[in-house]
Write an enzyme that holds these catalytic residues in place. Sequence first.
Site, PDB file in Angstrom:
ATOM      1  N   GLU A 103       0.833  -1.210   0.000  1.00 17.17           N
ATOM      2  CA  GLU A 103       0.000   0.000   0.000  1.00 17.17           C
ATOM      3  C   GLU A 103       0.864   1.255   0.000  1.00 17.17           C
ATOM      4  OE1 GLU A 103      -2.400   1.722  -0.575  1.00 17.17           O
ATOM      5  OE2 GLU A 103      -4.219   1.251   0.504  1.00 17.17           O
ATOM      6  N   ASP A 104       0.279   2.352  -0.444  1.00 20.87           N
ATOM      7  CA  ASP A 104       1.008   3.616  -0.410  1.00 20.87           C
ATOM      8  C   ASP A 104       1.030   4.232   0.981  1.00 20.87           C
ATOM      9  OD1 ASP A 104      -1.719   4.216  -0.466  1.00 20.87           O
ATOM     10  OD2 ASP A 104      -1.580   5.705  -2.060  1.00 20.87           O
ATOM     11  N   ASP A 107      -3.587   5.759   6.685  1.00 19.17           N
ATOM     12  CA  ASP A 107      -3.972   7.011   7.311  1.00 19.17           C
ATOM     13  C   ASP A 107      -4.925   6.676   8.469  1.00 19.17           C
ATOM     14  OD1 ASP A 107      -3.992  10.119   6.550  1.00 19.17           O
ATOM     15  OD2 ASP A 107      -6.046   9.584   7.022  1.00 19.17           O
ATOM     16  N   LYS A 135       0.718   7.141   9.033  1.00 19.27           N
ATOM     17  CA  LYS A 135       0.463   8.310   9.893  1.00 19.27           C
ATOM     18  C   LYS A 135      -0.104   7.800  11.217  1.00 19.27           C
ATOM     19  CE  LYS A 135      -0.943  11.424   6.091  1.00 19.27           C
ATOM     20  NZ  LYS A 135      -2.113  12.085   5.482  1.00 19.27           N
ATOM     21  N   PHE A 156      -1.103  16.283   4.985  1.00 15.90           N
ATOM     22  CA  PHE A 156      -1.385  15.784   3.640  1.00 15.90           C
ATOM     23  C   PHE A 156      -0.126  15.871   2.789  1.00 15.90           C
ATOM     24  CE2 PHE A 156      -2.898  15.798  -0.704  1.00 15.90           C
ATOM     25  CZ  PHE A 156      -3.766  14.710  -0.669  1.00 15.90           C
ATOM     26  N   ARG A 169       1.453  12.247  -8.620  1.00  9.17           N
ATOM     27  CA  ARG A 169       1.896  10.856  -8.414  1.00  9.17           C
ATOM     28  C   ARG A 169       3.297  10.614  -8.971  1.00  9.17           C
ATOM     29  NH1 ARG A 169      -2.505   7.792  -6.738  1.00  9.17           N
ATOM     30  NH2 ARG A 169      -4.518   8.272  -7.658  1.00  9.17           N
TER      31      ARG A 169
HETATM   32  P1  IMP Z   1      -7.298   5.506   5.098  1.00  4.92           P
HETATM   33  O1  IMP Z   1      -8.399   4.613   4.623  1.00  4.92           O
HETATM   34  O2  IMP Z   1      -7.804   6.661   5.905  1.00  4.92           O
HETATM   35  O3  IMP Z   1      -6.189   4.782   5.818  1.00  4.92           O
HETATM   36  O4  IMP Z   1      -6.683   6.223   3.845  1.00  4.92           O
HETATM   37  C1  IMP Z   1      -6.196   5.526   2.840  1.00  4.92           C
HETATM   38  C2  IMP Z   1      -6.181   6.232   1.518  1.00  4.92           C
HETATM   39  O5  IMP Z   1      -6.348   7.663   1.583  1.00  4.92           O
HETATM   40  C3  IMP Z   1      -4.826   5.996   0.952  1.00  4.92           C
HETATM   41  O6  IMP Z   1      -4.763   4.760   0.271  1.00  4.92           O
HETATM   42  C4  IMP Z   1      -4.631   7.191   0.069  1.00  4.92           C
HETATM   43  O7  IMP Z   1      -5.153   6.920  -1.203  1.00  4.92           O
HETATM   44  C5  IMP Z   1      -5.422   8.292   0.729  1.00  4.92           C
HETATM   45  N1  IMP Z   1      -4.537   9.193   1.543  1.00  4.92           N
HETATM   46  C6  IMP Z   1      -4.436   9.241   2.879  1.00  4.92           C
HETATM   47  N2  IMP Z   1      -3.572  10.186   3.277  1.00  4.92           N
HETATM   48  C7  IMP Z   1      -3.095  10.750   2.130  1.00  4.92           C
HETATM   49  C8  IMP Z   1      -2.128  11.808   1.884  1.00  4.92           C
HETATM   50  O8  IMP Z   1      -1.527  12.416   2.770  1.00  4.92           O
HETATM   51  N3  IMP Z   1      -1.905  12.109   0.567  1.00  4.92           N
HETATM   52  C9  IMP Z   1      -2.521  11.448  -0.460  1.00  4.92           C
HETATM   53  N4  IMP Z   1      -3.417  10.460  -0.265  1.00  4.92           N
HETATM   54  C10 IMP Z   1      -3.703  10.112   1.021  1.00  4.92           C
HETATM   55 MG    MG Z   2      -4.448   4.133  -1.735  1.00  9.98          MG
END
Ligand code: IMP
Ligand code: MG
Length: 178
Positions: A103-104, A107, A135, A156, A169
Amino acid sequence: MKEAITIKDKQFDLFIEHEVIEHEIMRVAQQINTELAERNPIFLVVLNGAFMFAAELMKEVSIPCEITFVRLASYQGTTSTNKVKEVLGLNEDIEERLVVIVEDIVDSGTTMTTLLQELTVFKPAEVKIATLLFKPAALKKKIQLDYVALEIPNDFIVGYGLDYNGYGRNLKDIYKVK
Ligand code: IMP
Ligand code: MG
């Protein structure tokens, strides 16, 4: 590399240079090589965000393994405003396999929790998680992250596969919103 960039309406400052990112990815790859050598893992790369991380990581992973790519589609549920996420593109049989999600960023952890849940129907032996970014301050779910390249504050960011409204990207360094 540029110290500051603008994407659409937002300004970003240089945050993590690619040499640092790649050094940490190398560390994660070595950890994987040591720990998973006998496990014949299948890496599940989550598109789009993880493409650059996956390319760099997999060049350094030297154990027998398979690599495949999936996408998470969000759509509105039929009965409510609940967001449903579906795994698209998984054509390989992962039953009884060790799966490593690539995964990238983690969050809130919502996406990862959903993905883990969605994968259970395919009966993998075990699922591990490798993420480029984490994070900790934003995490709302309890999940075990097995391989983390970089921990960052709750800001962000864009670059190295991550986007702001589809842009950024392709940046080889990571930038943080001003
Ligand atoms: P989560 O479900 O809240 O953990 O967020 C996951 C998705 O939100 C990631 O796979 C990203 O695509 C997007 N995301 C969360 N934080 C960032 C950020 O700081 N920059 C860009 N995309 C983010
Ligand atoms: Mg993602």
